[in-house]
Each structure stands twice: as C-alpha cells, then as structure tokens.
Enzyme design. Structure first.
Site, PDB file in Angstrom:
ATOM      1  N   ASP A 180       0.866  -1.166   0.000  1.00 38.39           N
ATOM      2  CA  ASP A 180       0.000   0.000   0.000  1.00 38.39           C
ATOM      3  C   ASP A 180       0.914   1.229   0.000  1.00 38.39           C
ATOM      4  OD1 ASP A 180      -2.425   1.607   0.530  1.00 38.39           O
ATOM      5  OD2 ASP A 180      -1.526   1.859   2.508  1.00 38.39           O
ATOM      6  N   ASP A 220       0.038   4.883   1.029  1.00 41.66           N
ATOM      7  CA  ASP A 220      -0.096   5.890   2.083  1.00 41.66           C
ATOM      8  C   ASP A 220      -0.092   5.260   3.474  1.00 41.66           C
ATOM      9  OD1 ASP A 220      -0.305   7.936   0.138  1.00 41.66           O
ATOM     10  OD2 ASP A 220      -2.406   7.407  -0.163  1.00 41.66           O
ATOM     11  N   ASP A 267       1.065   9.500   5.139  1.00 44.93           N
ATOM     12  CA  ASP A 267      -0.210   9.850   4.509  1.00 44.93           C
ATOM     13  C   ASP A 267      -0.473  11.350   4.584  1.00 44.93           C
ATOM     14  OD1 ASP A 267      -2.700   9.601   3.292  1.00 44.93           O
ATOM     15  OD2 ASP A 267      -3.722   9.268   5.198  1.00 44.93           O
ATOM     16  N   CYS A 296      -5.896   2.563  -8.307  1.00 44.49           N
ATOM     17  CA  CYS A 296      -7.322   2.688  -8.593  1.00 44.49           C
ATOM     18  C   CYS A 296      -7.724   4.148  -8.376  1.00 44.49           C
ATOM     19  CB  CYS A 296      -8.146   1.789  -7.691  1.00 44.49           C
ATOM     20  SG  CYS A 296      -9.934   2.027  -7.940  1.00 44.49           S
ATOM     21  N   HIS A 331     -10.719   5.391  -8.819  1.00 49.20           N
ATOM     22  CA  HIS A 331     -12.166   5.491  -8.692  1.00 49.20           C
ATOM     23  C   HIS A 331     -12.593   5.800  -7.259  1.00 49.20           C
ATOM     24  CE1 HIS A 331     -11.407   2.756 -12.174  1.00 49.20           C
ATOM     25  NE2 HIS A 331     -12.115   3.715 -12.729  1.00 49.20           N
ATOM     26  N   CYS A 387     -11.248  -2.989  -9.023  1.00 49.31           N
ATOM     27  CA  CYS A 387      -9.851  -2.899  -8.591  1.00 49.31           C
ATOM     28  C   CYS A 387      -9.704  -2.212  -7.240  1.00 49.31           C
ATOM     29  CB  CYS A 387      -8.991  -2.195  -9.646  1.00 49.31           C
ATOM     30  SG  CYS A 387      -9.432  -0.497 -10.025  1.00 49.31           S
ATOM     31  N   LYS A 422      -9.476  -1.522  -3.566  1.00 45.36           N
ATOM     32  CA  LYS A 422      -9.420  -2.312  -2.336  1.00 45.36           C
ATOM     33  C   LYS A 422     -10.623  -1.942  -1.450  1.00 45.36           C
ATOM     34  CE  LYS A 422      -5.282  -0.691  -1.532  1.00 45.36           C
ATOM     35  NZ  LYS A 422      -3.976  -0.362  -0.923  1.00 45.36           N
ATOM     36  N   ASP A 482      -1.693  -0.985   5.811  1.00 40.24           N
ATOM     37  CA  ASP A 482      -1.971  -0.490   7.163  1.00 40.24           C
ATOM     38  C   ASP A 482      -3.432  -0.565   7.577  1.00 40.24           C
ATOM     39  OD1 ASP A 482      -2.389   1.675   5.229  1.00 40.24           O
ATOM     40  OD2 ASP A 482      -2.766   2.919   6.992  1.00 40.24           O
TER      41      ASP A 482
END
Length: 196
Positions: free
Chosen positions: A19, A21, A27, A96, A98, A106, A108, A133
């Site tokens: 992942d 961030d 982040d 992704c 979206h 796609c 998560k 995370d």
C-alpha cells in the site's frame, strides 16, 4: 502460503506489494504535491533489502482523489515519480483512481489490483505478499489468494487488527513486515505492541 523447496528451505515470495499511504510514505490526504512526499521510517532500507534478495516490489493504492476531482492525473504521476526518486523503482504500480461508490473491481478491498500486479509481474497471487496499514489491504490480498501483513497505524481500527491476527499477520513496523513476507510465519508475540 509459503513455498518450501525439496530440501525444506522456505522460498521467498516472487513479489511484495505495498500500500502507498502510511505504509511506504506518510499519509497526506489527497496528496497532489510531490514536495510533500516523505518516506515512512525504514521503507527505503526494506525496499533495498527486497531488491537485493531478488524479490520484485510493487504498489497497490486506492487514489479516489482523482475521481473526486481533488487530484489530477498529472499530479498523481508527479507524486509517483517523487516516490520512485526517494525509494527507488517499483516493478509495477497499480492505482485505482475510482471513488468508493463507483463499483470498481480494482478498488481495495476488492482484489483487482493485487491480481493485476501479479499478472504484470508474470507470477500468481499465491506467490505475492501484500503489506498495508488497514483492513482493506488485508481483504484485497486474501480475496486474490495472496498473503497479507498488516502494519497498524493510528488510523487502523481495532477490528481490523483482530481480523488480521486471525487471517493474516500483524507486524509492528515495515521492517518486521518484510521479515514476515520473506520468511513466512507470523511475527513473535510482542505483548500488545500490535495495538495502534
């Protein structure tokens, strides 16, 4: 699942997918400015170790700021370039763009990005480990058939940590997470250190 060869040695995974961030970089909500990219502690060292071990590395990241009109495609590309400048090249980026209501396969916790990353790296999800995370990272990995390691932060919910303890692995930091990814098994009990 950890692959064991004929002499009983554990084989490292073909790929570790991160992942972005709060796993690879600190982040910053809807990060659009590459000047604000800051690696998480230990990220650069662990990526170097994985590359030295011949393990490919990738990123699987929800970036709904694009769909929300808060980040342009150009800004996202500039952030990606800055991440690679600081942390080295990744073998695949799966992003992704979206929103949560778009029904995208796609995004998560759906498995699409993990499946796409495995395909891009000419391997199978079973030969991949996802490090993230939050629970969505773990769910995406498990739905794809990959292993998962959760590295909790202050944003990680207790229920997500409990779920990862039951179905995946929980590590105190990225260094421990990479060790689990490379060598299999679960981290040693650290008497509550897994709590955010």
């Amino acid at each position: 699942m950890t692959t064991v060869d004929r002499v009983g040695q554990r084989r490292p995974p073909d790929a570790v997918l991160f992942d972005r961030d709060d796993t690879l970089i600190v982040d910053v909500p809807y990060l659009a400015d590459p000047a604000l990219v800051r690696p998480m502690p230990g990220a650069a060292e662990q990526l170097l170790a994985l590359r030295a071990a011949g393990v490919r590395v990738g990123v699987v990241s929800n970036q709904s700021g694009v769909a929300r009109g808060l980040i342009t495609a150009g800004q996202l590309a500039a952030v990606v370039a800055r991440v690679e400048e600081l942390l080295g090249p990744f073998d695949t980026w799966q992003i992704c763009p979206h929103g949560p209501d778009d029904g995208c396969p796609c995004r998560k916790p759906r498995p699409g990005m993990v499946l796409a990353a495995a395909a891009a790296l000419d391997t199978t999800p079973e030969r991949c480990v996802v490090i993230g995370d939050i629970g969505a990272d773990v769910h995406a990995a498990l739905a794809a058939g990959a292993r998962a390691v959760l590295v909790p932060t202050a944003a990680t919910r207790p229920a997500e940590i409990a779920m990862a303890h039951e179905h995946a692995a929980v590590a105190a930091d990225i260094t421990e997470a990479v060790a689990v990814a490379l060598h299999g098994g679960r981290p040693a009990d650290r008497s509550g250190r897994d709590e955010p």
